[in-house]
Write a protein that holds these residues in place. Structure first.
Motif, PDB file in Angstrom:
ATOM      1  N   LYS A  97      58.666 -40.570 -33.435  1.00  0.00           N
ATOM      2  CA  LYS A  97      58.348 -39.915 -34.373  1.00  0.00           C
ATOM      3  C   LYS A  97      57.606 -38.879 -34.609  1.00  0.00           C
ATOM      4  N   GLU A  98      56.646 -38.942 -33.700  1.00  0.00           N
ATOM      5  CA  GLU A  98      55.187 -38.195 -33.990  1.00  0.00           C
ATOM      6  C   GLU A  98      55.084 -37.100 -33.055  1.00  0.00           C
ATOM      7  N   THR A  99      54.326 -36.154 -33.674  1.00  0.00           N
ATOM      8  CA  THR A  99      54.143 -34.695 -33.130  1.00  0.00           C
ATOM      9  C   THR A  99      53.207 -34.991 -31.738  1.00  0.00           C
ATOM     10  N   ASN A 100      53.699 -34.381 -30.653  1.00  0.00           N
ATOM     11  CA  ASN A 100      52.781 -34.450 -29.465  1.00  0.00           C
ATOM     12  C   ASN A 100      51.482 -33.665 -29.636  1.00  0.00           C
ATOM     13  N   HIS A 101      50.432 -33.849 -29.818  1.00  0.00           N
ATOM     14  CA  HIS A 101      49.441 -32.914 -29.917  1.00  0.00           C
ATOM     15  C   HIS A 101      49.102 -32.225 -28.560  1.00  0.00           C
ATOM     16  N   MET A 102      49.421 -32.833 -27.511  1.00  0.00           N
ATOM     17  CA  MET A 102      49.177 -32.025 -26.007  1.00  0.00           C
ATOM     18  C   MET A 102      49.784 -30.735 -26.061  1.00  0.00           C
ATOM     19  N   GLU A 103      50.922 -30.615 -26.892  1.00  0.00           N
ATOM     20  CA  GLU A 103      51.443 -29.285 -26.551  1.00  0.00           C
ATOM     21  C   GLU A 103      50.486 -27.915 -27.243  1.00  0.00           C
ATOM     22  N   GLY A 104      49.476 -28.711 -28.075  1.00  0.00           N
ATOM     23  CA  GLY A 104      48.510 -27.594 -28.674  1.00  0.00           C
ATOM     24  C   GLY A 104      49.071 -26.754 -29.952  1.00  0.00           C
ATOM     25  N   ARG A 105      50.091 -27.414 -30.458  1.00  0.00           N
ATOM     26  CA  ARG A 105      50.607 -26.824 -31.619  1.00  0.00           C
ATOM     27  C   ARG A 105      50.182 -27.257 -32.898  1.00  0.00           C
ATOM     28  N   ILE A 106      49.317 -28.100 -32.809  1.00  0.00           N
ATOM     29  CA  ILE A 106      48.581 -28.784 -34.432  1.00  0.00           C
ATOM     30  C   ILE A 106      46.952 -28.514 -34.010  1.00  0.00           C
ATOM     31  N   PHE A 107      46.450 -28.451 -35.233  1.00  0.00           N
ATOM     32  CA  PHE A 107      44.925 -27.629 -35.360  1.00  0.00           C
ATOM     33  C   PHE A 107      44.002 -28.859 -36.008  1.00  0.00           C
ATOM     34  N   ALA A 108      44.349 -30.058 -35.955  1.00  0.00           N
ATOM     35  CA  ALA A 108      43.279 -31.024 -36.617  1.00  0.00           C
ATOM     36  C   ALA A 108      43.787 -32.368 -36.267  1.00  0.00           C
ATOM     37  N   TYR A 109      42.995 -33.448 -36.640  1.00  0.00           N
ATOM     38  CA  TYR A 109      42.982 -34.717 -36.391  1.00  0.00           C
ATOM     39  C   TYR A 109      42.638 -35.401 -35.135  1.00  0.00           C
ATOM     40  N   THR A 110      43.109 -34.501 -33.879  1.00  0.00           N
ATOM     41  CA  THR A 110      42.659 -35.212 -32.720  1.00  0.00           C
ATOM     42  C   THR A 110      41.792 -34.509 -31.904  1.00  0.00           C
ATOM     43  N   TYR A 111      41.022 -35.334 -31.122  1.00  0.00           N
ATOM     44  CA  TYR A 111      39.877 -34.712 -30.212  1.00  0.00           C
ATOM     45  C   TYR A 111      40.162 -35.247 -28.966  1.00  0.00           C
ATOM     46  N   THR A 112      41.298 -35.190 -28.314  1.00  0.00           N
ATOM     47  CA  THR A 112      41.557 -35.628 -26.961  1.00  0.00           C
ATOM     48  C   THR A 112      41.228 -34.784 -25.965  1.00  0.00           C
ATOM     49  N   LEU A 113      40.668 -35.216 -24.959  1.00  0.00           N
ATOM     50  CA  LEU A 113      40.743 -34.611 -23.591  1.00  0.00           C
ATOM     51  C   LEU A 113      41.710 -34.971 -22.670  1.00  0.00           C
ATOM     52  N   ALA A 114      42.159 -33.719 -21.992  1.00  0.00           N
ATOM     53  CA  ALA A 114      43.742 -34.006 -21.237  1.00  0.00           C
ATOM     54  C   ALA A 114      43.302 -34.318 -19.943  1.00  0.00           C
ATOM     55  N   ASP A 115      42.280 -35.118 -19.680  1.00  0.00           N
ATOM     56  CA  ASP A 115      42.020 -35.209 -18.359  1.00  0.00           C
ATOM     57  C   ASP A 115      41.805 -37.015 -18.212  1.00  0.00           C
ATOM     58  N   ASP A 116      41.022 -37.417 -16.928  1.00  0.00           N
ATOM     59  CA  ASP A 116      41.117 -38.963 -16.723  1.00  0.00           C
ATOM     60  C   ASP A 116      39.708 -39.554 -17.805  1.00  0.00           C
ATOM     61  N   HIS A 117      39.331 -38.597 -18.651  1.00  0.00           N
ATOM     62  CA  HIS A 117      38.262 -39.304 -19.453  1.00  0.00           C
ATOM     63  C   HIS A 117      38.818 -40.349 -20.249  1.00  0.00           C
ATOM     64  N   PHE A 118      40.028 -40.124 -20.981  1.00  0.00           N
ATOM     65  CA  PHE A 118      40.320 -41.511 -21.801  1.00  0.00           C
ATOM     66  C   PHE A 118      40.957 -42.436 -20.849  1.00  0.00           C
ATOM     67  N   GLN A 119      41.161 -42.351 -19.584  1.00  0.00           N
ATOM     68  CA  GLN A 119      41.449 -43.421 -18.739  1.00  0.00           C
ATOM     69  C   GLN A 119      40.422 -44.396 -18.723  1.00  0.00           C
ATOM     70  N   LEU A 120      39.077 -43.903 -18.681  1.00  0.00           N
ATOM     71  CA  LEU A 120      37.958 -44.556 -18.527  1.00  0.00           C
ATOM     72  C   LEU A 120      37.533 -45.264 -19.690  1.00  0.00           C
ATOM     73  N   GLN A 121      37.953 -44.796 -21.064  1.00  0.00           N
ATOM     74  CA  GLN A 121      37.897 -45.059 -22.410  1.00  0.00           C
ATOM     75  C   GLN A 121      38.551 -46.322 -22.389  1.00  0.00           C
ATOM     76  N   LYS A 122      39.812 -46.349 -21.875  1.00  0.00           N
ATOM     77  CA  LYS A 122      40.818 -47.564 -21.897  1.00  0.00           C
ATOM     78  C   LYS A 122      40.329 -48.652 -21.137  1.00  0.00           C
ATOM     79  N   GLU A 123      39.593 -48.209 -19.880  1.00  0.00           N
ATOM     80  CA  GLU A 123      39.253 -49.449 -19.061  1.00  0.00           C
ATOM     81  C   GLU A 123      38.121 -49.953 -19.799  1.00  0.00           C
ATOM     82  N   VAL A 124      37.198 -49.348 -20.257  1.00  0.00           N
ATOM     83  CA  VAL A 124      36.031 -49.952 -21.013  1.00  0.00           C
ATOM     84  C   VAL A 124      36.560 -50.891 -22.186  1.00  0.00           C
TER      85      VAL A 124
END
Ligand SMILES: *Cc1c(COP(=O)(O)O)cnc(C)c1O
Length: 536
Positions: A97-124
């Motif tokens: 049901k949610e908007t996919n912010h990775m398409e770049g069509r939304i301008f607030a709320y998320t501060y996500t890096l589209a690389d393996d940075h968040f993979q590390l976060q997940k592992e930690v």
């Protein structure tokens, strides 16, 4: 989300409650009467029921609606636990049901890096959410929720020395980034709001100690200050004196100085303010505060992890951090441009004697001696570990290269907007964010936003003055040409159809602008939240 909801809510309440009367031209009289009679119990009750039914109707028109009609009054914990497959399927359908912010069509709320940075976060996160001693099936389920739940608790620093170590390192690195000296210190909190809550509590308690005769403590700040300050005042029994800003949307220092009185316990400003990304004159404000013996809090929740790099890149960034001698505390969110998972912010103080006011202690509990540095008792260890990993894995170079990339996108977009006849950038935004306003009475920016939404964008509407907010992230790289093109087209459409500014959110806002009574709007927002957090 909250901003969007607030905006829509604000719009709807006026439409429904007052639209009829407005058309009859009886607004002024009505408003005066309404404000007065709202005090009468039965009026308040019927007003509440109107607001409630409007909130319910409004929710039905949003994507939050269940679509199934009847909603249950309550549900139970499932008697038999769901299977792994059932849970994954259910979560997947919720996510759809949610908007996919990775398409770049939304301008607030998320501060996500589209690389393996968040993979590390997940592992930690996984490392710090490990649960032992349970059955293998349970263990497996727990793992499913690793992203959302934490089992290590930072409440007691003696039990988890690793978390204490990481927390103190995060705070120290953040203080250094903001040009603190070795005495500068702070705590980690769950987010910007908690950091600001804590700062306000510190200054309230400080004033209570130093000036016990102050019974009605006040905060002086510009009207653009994030609502977290009003929330803090609301929770802790202070009053906020909001001052109008200048044409460029920055704080008006002399207006602030004039608003000081014997009840003032704190002066606050932002670096930058969220709405338009402009930097308040922090140095001047903090000097003014110091001159009057007052502390000054700088809300750098948004910019704390961006401005230092933007300055290093060579952009003009006036001083806003601990280099200003009058600045006594700064809040900086790691879960924004620090690129960690949600739930981490730093509240930094110039010295430990201020920070001490933040700590709560209780010596009489039969459960033992109790101390806690922030609002939360139990504090999730995973957020601390993830924040530590985020800062250490990106490093200064990582932050710098992302800042460069984001500033390039921002510069490109600002230039494109400025070229569109009828649009302008509001004020002088300093970093990776800006607000688009109208420079032509025939271009209603909110009508432009309505047209943009039809083209598949999610627009952040703002008020006083009307404009739309854009926070820039790496995923806007792929959408920035489309954004400029679609904006240009939308402006042409709006110019060619005057009716558009009377319809949609534009029409509602137009009506709203004539109504200065925000109390009714605020009542409606409460109704809305009360309704939306029921089973749908
Ligand atoms: C985001 C933000 C806040 C509030 O932070 P939360 O993490 O949402 O609680 C406060 N001030 C500014 C300037 C912000 O951008």
């Amino acid at each position: 989300m909250i901003l969007l909801i607030e905006h829509l809510v604000v719009a709807v309440v006026f439409l429904v409650l007052l639209g009829v009367y407005l058309r009859n031209g009886a607004w002024e009289t009505l408003r005066t009467v309404l404000v007065a009679i709202k005090q009468i119990p039965w009026v308040a009750e019927s007003l509440e029921s109107v607001l409630k039914s409007e909130a319910t109707n409004f929710i039905k028109t949003t994507k939050l609606a269940s679509g199934t009609g009847e909603k249950p009054a309550k549900i139970w914990i499932p008697k038999k636990g769901m299977t792994r497959e059932e849970i994954l399927a259910k979560m997947k359908s919720l996510k759809e049901k949610e908007t996919n912010h990775m398409e770049g069509r939304i301008f607030a709320y998320t501060y996500t890096l589209a690389d393996d940075h968040f993979q590390l976060q997940k592992e930690v996160f996984e490392m710090f959410t490990e649960q032992t001693g349970l059955s293998p099936e349970h263990d497996e389920l727990v793992k499913l929720f690793q992203k959302a739940f934490l089992h290590e608790n930072a409440l007691n620093p003696m039990v988890y020395p690793s978390l204490r170590q990481m927390e103190t390192e995060i705070v120290s690195m953040t203080c250094s980034m903001m040009n603190g000296n070795p005495a500068t210190c702070g705590f980690l909190t769950s987010g910007g709001t908690e950091s600001i809550l804590m700062a306000v509590k510190v200054y309230r308690d400080r004033a209570q100690k130093l000036y016990p005769w102050i019974k009605k403590p006040e905060i002086v700040c510009p009207v653009t200050q994030h609502p977290a300050i009003a929330k803090a005042a609301h929770y802790f029994g202070l009053t906020v004196r909001y001052l109008p800003v200048k044409d460029d949307m920055t704080a008006d220092v002399s207006a602030m100085e004039q608003a000081l009185n014997s009840n003032t316990v704190l002066v606050a400003c932002s670096a930058p303010q969220f709405c338009h990304g402009v930097l308040d004159p922090v140095e001047e404000i903090s000097n003014m505060a110091a001159k009057h013996g007052l502390p000054c809090h700088v809300d750098a929740c948004f910019g704390g992890f961006m401005l230092p790099w933007v300055e290093k890149l060579g952009y003009p960034v006036p001083k806003w951090d601990f280099r200003c001698p009058g600045v006594t505390s700064i809040s900086a969110d790691i879960h924004k441009y620090g690129y960690t998972v949600k739930g981490a912010s730093v509240i930094a103080y110039r010295s430990d004697d201020l920070r001490k006011f933040q700590i709560f202690s209780s010596g009489s509990w039969p459960g033992g001696l109790y101390g806690s540095p922030s609002m939360a008792g139990t504090r999730p260890g995973g957020n601390i570990a993830a924040a530590w990993a985020a800062i250490n894995s990106l490093g200064e170079e990582g932050y710098m290269s992302r800042a460069r990339q984001l500033m390039d996108i921002t510069d490109q977009l600002k230039a494109a907007v400025t070229e569109i006849e009828g649009l302008k950038i509001i004020g002088n935004p300093v970093m990776t964010c800006f607000a688009i306003g109208s420079s032509d009475p025939d271009v209603d920016i909110l009508a432009v936003a309505d047209v943009m939404e039809k083209k598949g964008w999610t627009m952040e509407r703002q008020q006083n003055p009307s404009c739309v907010h854009c926070t820039i992230l790496p995923h806007h790289q792929i959408s920035c040409d489309d954004l400029a093109g679609d904006l240009k087209e939308s402006v042409t459409i709006v110019k060619g159809n005057k009716q558009l500014s009377k319809q949609g959110t534009a029409g509602m806002y137009g009506m709203m602008a004539t109504i200065p009574d925000t109390a009714i709007v605020e009542d409606f927002i409460k109704e809305f939240f009360s309704e939306i957090y029921k089973l749908q």
